[in-house]
Design a protein around this motif. Structure first.
Motif, short mmCIF file in Angstrom:
data_model
loop_
_atom_site.label_atom_id
_atom_site.label_comp_id
_atom_site.label_asym_id
_atom_site.label_seq_id
_atom_site.Cartn_x
_atom_site.Cartn_y
_atom_site.Cartn_z
N ASP A 176 57.82 68.32 14.68
CA ASP A 176 57.10 68.71 13.47
C ASP A 176 55.65 69.01 13.80
OD1 ASP A 176 59.36 68.28 11.85
OD2 ASP A 176 58.93 66.13 11.75
N LEU A 177 55.15 70.14 13.33
CA LEU A 177 53.76 70.49 13.56
C LEU A 177 52.85 69.57 12.75
CD1 LEU A 177 53.80 74.40 13.60
CD2 LEU A 177 53.67 72.83 15.54
N LEU A 178 51.74 69.18 13.34
CA LEU A 178 50.77 68.30 12.71
C LEU A 178 49.41 68.99 12.65
CD1 LEU A 178 51.67 65.03 14.66
CD2 LEU A 178 52.43 65.67 12.36
N PRO A 179 48.53 68.57 11.75
CA PRO A 179 47.19 69.16 11.67
C PRO A 179 46.42 68.94 12.97
CG PRO A 179 47.66 67.82 9.73
CD PRO A 179 48.75 67.53 10.72
N PRO A 180 45.57 69.87 13.36
CA PRO A 180 44.74 69.67 14.56
C PRO A 180 43.90 68.41 14.42
CG PRO A 180 44.59 71.94 13.78
CD PRO A 180 45.30 71.16 12.71
N PRO A 181 43.84 67.57 15.42
CA PRO A 181 43.08 66.32 15.31
C PRO A 181 41.58 66.55 15.10
CG PRO A 181 43.83 66.67 17.55
CD PRO A 181 44.53 67.68 16.72
N GLY A 182 41.08 67.71 15.54
CA GLY A 182 39.65 67.99 15.39
C GLY A 182 39.28 68.59 14.06
N GLY A 183 40.27 68.88 13.22
CA GLY A 183 39.99 69.45 11.92
C GLY A 183 40.68 70.79 11.72
N GLU A 184 40.78 71.21 10.48
CA GLU A 184 41.47 72.44 10.14
C GLU A 184 40.83 73.65 10.83
OE1 GLU A 184 42.75 75.01 6.14
OE2 GLU A 184 41.70 73.07 5.96
N LYS A 205 45.34 73.19 31.46
CA LYS A 205 45.40 74.51 32.10
C LYS A 205 44.59 75.57 31.34
CE LYS A 205 50.07 73.61 33.86
NZ LYS A 205 51.49 74.06 33.81
N GLY A 206 43.99 75.15 30.25
CA GLY A 206 43.25 76.09 29.43
C GLY A 206 44.14 76.88 28.49
N GLU A 207 45.38 76.43 28.31
CA GLU A 207 46.34 77.11 27.45
C GLU A 207 46.28 76.54 26.04
OE1 GLU A 207 49.74 77.66 30.95
OE2 GLU A 207 49.81 75.93 29.59
N GLU A 208 46.47 77.41 25.05
CA GLU A 208 46.48 76.96 23.67
C GLU A 208 47.80 76.25 23.36
OE1 GLU A 208 46.12 78.82 19.14
OE2 GLU A 208 45.35 79.95 20.88
N VAL A 209 47.70 75.08 22.75
CA VAL A 209 48.88 74.29 22.39
C VAL A 209 48.74 73.82 20.94
CG1 VAL A 209 49.36 73.52 24.75
CG2 VAL A 209 47.84 72.17 23.29
N GLN A 210 49.85 73.35 20.40
CA GLN A 210 49.87 72.85 19.02
C GLN A 210 49.93 71.33 19.00
OE1 GLN A 210 49.67 74.87 16.27
NE2 GLN A 210 49.48 76.64 17.64
N ASN A 211 49.39 70.75 17.96
CA ASN A 211 49.58 69.32 17.74
C ASN A 211 50.92 69.13 17.03
OD1 ASN A 211 49.01 66.58 17.69
ND2 ASN A 211 47.81 66.68 15.81
N HIS A 212 51.76 68.25 17.56
CA HIS A 212 53.09 68.06 16.98
C HIS A 212 53.58 66.64 17.22
CE1 HIS A 212 54.83 68.27 21.03
NE2 HIS A 212 54.07 69.34 21.24
N SER A 213 54.70 66.32 16.58
CA SER A 213 55.23 64.96 16.63
C SER A 213 55.74 64.56 18.01
CB SER A 213 56.36 64.81 15.60
OG SER A 213 57.39 65.76 15.84
N GLY A 214 55.88 65.51 18.93
CA GLY A 214 56.33 65.19 20.27
C GLY A 214 55.19 64.85 21.22
N GLU A 215 53.96 65.02 20.75
CA GLU A 215 52.80 64.69 21.57
C GLU A 215 52.63 63.17 21.68
OE1 GLU A 215 51.12 66.52 23.52
OE2 GLU A 215 49.80 67.95 22.49
N LEU A 216 51.85 62.72 22.64
CA LEU A 216 51.48 61.32 22.70
C LEU A 216 50.71 60.96 21.43
CD1 LEU A 216 50.05 61.08 26.33
CD2 LEU A 216 52.31 60.40 25.57
N PRO A 217 50.93 59.77 20.88
CA PRO A 217 50.15 59.35 19.70
C PRO A 217 48.65 59.47 19.93
CG PRO A 217 51.97 57.84 20.06
CD PRO A 217 51.96 58.78 21.24
N PHE A 218 48.22 59.23 21.15
CA PHE A 218 46.81 59.36 21.52
C PHE A 218 46.29 60.77 21.25
CE2 PHE A 218 43.90 60.34 25.23
CZ PHE A 218 42.78 59.70 24.71
N PHE A 219 47.13 61.78 21.46
CA PHE A 219 46.74 63.17 21.20
C PHE A 219 46.93 63.56 19.73
CE2 PHE A 219 47.89 64.28 25.85
CZ PHE A 219 46.60 63.99 26.27
#
Length: 211
Positions: A42-50, A58-72
């Protein structure tokens, strides 16, 4: 010697810390590297804000999602927090959570590997800790000018040194027309993971031999 004594003192808290939702082994530290069939993320809001773009190591754009580490995943309540870094002996991951239009970390896979190697010697017990570092850049050159721990210092001194050395090696690209930095002071949050390479009895034996 001091490192080993400190490890014995944190054995009790490591049990609590290890209950957090974090990578459990060297083969599944991130769901993105697993070959198993995984549930939909599931996609989540960016942690830094909308509207903030997230970049990885690697400098690649990624999404915040439920599969990320909770820390991220978690929302950032510190406006100057720009980077989050996760280090273990088998994984090195970065998420830039803010101001990618003004400053970016230059990818450094060789340096990332060295930081992972440094962690291997401390894989004695299962242990999770975190730290936060304030970075100051020269207002003209954009190079590192100051570095200090802020708010949270890792409980293991040797690991704290690894984190500080890691943050010191970062190089940045600045997006101003003349290349001078727009952002000169920011925070880097770290989370570290150690794996259980030795039992308490083995560590006690090591201490006795040291004596």
């Amino acid at each position: 010697m001091k490192f080993l004594h400190l490890f014995l003192s944190v054995v009790s808290v490591s049990v609590f810390l290890n209950c957090q939702s974090l990578p459990e082994s060297r083969t599944n530290a991130t769901s993105e590297t697993s070959s198993e069939v995984l549930p939909t993320k599931d996609l989540l809001p960016p942690p830094g804000g909308e509207g903030e773009i997230i970049l990885n190591e690697k400098g690649e754009e990624v999404q915040n999602h439920s599969g990320e580490l909770p820390f991220f995943q978690k929302k950032s309540d510190l406006p100057t927090e720009l980077f989050r870094v996760y280090i273990a002996s088998d994984f090195y991951m970065v998420r830039q959570i803010r101001h990618t239009d003004k400053i970016r970390r230059k990818p450094d896979p060789g340096g990332d590997e060295l930081s992972k190697e440094e962690m291997k010697k401390y894989d004695l017990l299962s242990f999770v800790d975190d730290g936060m570092i304030t970075i100051g850049l020269n207002t003209i050159t954009g190079k590192l000018e100051s570095i200090a721990f802020d708010r949270r210092v890792p409980r293991i001194n040797d690991v704290a040194k690894i984190i500080q050395n890691d943050a010191s090696r970062f190089n940045y690209e600045h997006s101003s027309k003349d290349g001078t930095p727009i952002i000169t002071k920011f925070l880097i949050s770290y989370q570290i993971r150690l794996y259980p390479g030795k039992t308490r009895d083995e560590i006690k034996q090591m201490l006795q031999k040291k004596k």
